[in-house]
Design an enzyme around this catalytic site. Structure first.
Site, short mmCIF file in Angstrom:
data_model
loop_
_atom_site.label_atom_id
_atom_site.label_comp_id
_atom_site.label_asym_id
_atom_site.label_seq_id
_atom_site.Cartn_x
_atom_site.Cartn_y
_atom_site.Cartn_z
N LYS A 129 5.13 15.31 30.89
CA LYS A 129 6.30 15.61 30.16
C LYS A 129 7.42 15.99 31.45
O LYS A 129 8.44 15.71 31.19
CB LYS A 129 6.20 16.76 29.15
CG LYS A 129 7.59 17.34 28.70
CD LYS A 129 8.16 18.59 29.14
CE LYS A 129 7.06 19.75 29.19
NZ LYS A 129 7.74 21.05 29.64
N SER B 134 9.29 25.16 29.94
CA SER B 134 10.17 24.00 30.53
C SER B 134 10.43 22.76 29.92
O SER B 134 9.66 21.89 29.28
CB SER B 134 9.06 23.43 31.75
OG SER B 134 8.69 24.62 32.59
N LYS C 19 13.54 24.03 37.77
CA LYS C 19 12.31 23.80 37.58
C LYS C 19 11.84 22.67 37.68
O LYS C 19 10.68 22.28 37.94
CB LYS C 19 11.87 24.48 36.17
CG LYS C 19 10.59 24.14 35.74
CD LYS C 19 9.45 24.85 36.31
CE LYS C 19 8.10 24.70 36.09
NZ LYS C 19 7.69 25.09 34.63
#
Length: 303
Positions: free
Chosen positions: A245, A102, A177
């Protein structure tokens, strides 16, 4: 040509919480998998359990038809794929890179462009479903890239997940995502707030969450996380550090296209706060601990 178990060698980079069960599911599906990760003991265990171990990226990649990368963030993808000794330096011409990390959409676009310049195909294919989804091979996989490459990779992806969708060109998988992580974070925060509210109100928490999950308030988050939240067990299926993140990716990407994400921005700050309080290594359901603190509760107390 589709990359089926009988005709495909896979190099797998990254045996973390998600990567290890994913690589093992490829073994179970009959693929020839050579794995590399920084922790030597994980490589050795993978080899003992029927896979092949490599002592470097080059060794994992040199004979591979397909290379899958599953590492924490954009800097690691850049190091593993683009830098000296990395995947692009060692993969054969015509090979396929499937990055399942990701990362930022921009990094995926850069990887795809660098791969194309070397005659290598690339897909960005981040996943959702957490550790349980990886173990059970029921991940949702969001893919960016070319249709032909997606079709070739689909048998591999079907060994890892159940919902597999080509979302658009390079970077599109990462954009979807990012949206996924936005929805999950806001959902977990809502569940956390409901848990603390219900507990402080003296309601039977187990019964309340059961009935809520049977109605419109029900969610995969509640189904997956209810028992661990009730037990106060925040062993990481997906760490706060990683969701921190990802929320940075969401807010940056939204700003770049002019999309307002006010709830996401707030939850991003709550995730950052929880991390600053030392809970970054816990599961993202530990947002309950943050709400407890804000409500004057002991975060280590029973739910």
């Amino acid at each position: 040509m589709a990359h089926t178990a009988g005709n495909t060698k896979i190099g797998f980079i990254g045996l973390g919480i998600m990567g290890d069960p994913m690589a093992r599911n490829l073994l179970k599906a009959g693929y020839d998998v050579t794995a590399y990760t920084l922790e030597t003991e994980k490589v050795e265990q993978f080899a003992k359990d029927g896979g092949k171990g490599a002592s470097s990226i080059a060794e994992a990649v040199e004979d591979a038809d397909v290379v899958i990368t599953m590492v924490p963030a954009s800097p690691q993808v850049e190091a593993v794929v683009l830098h000296e000794g990395g995947v692009l330096e060692n993969i054969r011409e015509g090979g396929l890179i499937i990055d399942m990390s990701s990362i930022t959409p921009q990094t995926s676009i850069e990887v795809a462009a660098a791969a194309k310049a070397k005659g290598v195909r690339a897909l960005d294919a981040p996943v959702s479903g957490g550790e349980a989804g990886a173990i059970e091979a029921v991940l949702s996989i969001m893919v960016g890239g070319e249709q032909e490459d997606f079709d070739a990779a689909k048998p591999i992806l079907e060994a890892l997940g159940k919902t597999i969708v080509l979302c658009g060109p390079a970077g599109s998988g990462q954009t979807v995502k990012a949206a996924n992580q936005l929805i999950v974070a806001v959902n977990i925060e809502a569940v956390a707030e409901a848990v603390v509210f219900l507990k402080k109100s003296g309601v039977d928490l187990n019964a309340a969450l059961d009935v809520l999950n049977g109605g419109l308030a029900g969610s995969t988050v509640l189904t997956r996380k209810k028992d661990s939240i009730l037990a106060g067990d925040y062993q990481p299926g997906f760490k706060i550090d990683l969701h921190h993140k990802d929320m940075g990716i969401v807010t940056d990407a939204a700003r770049a296209v002019g999309a307002a994400v006010p709830a996401g921005a707030l939850v991003a700050q709550l995730v950052a706060s929880l991390r600053a309080q030392g809970d970054g290594g816990l599961d993202h359901s530990a947002l309950v601990r943050s709400v407890k603190r804000l409500s004057g509760e002991n975060p280590d107390g029973a739910n």
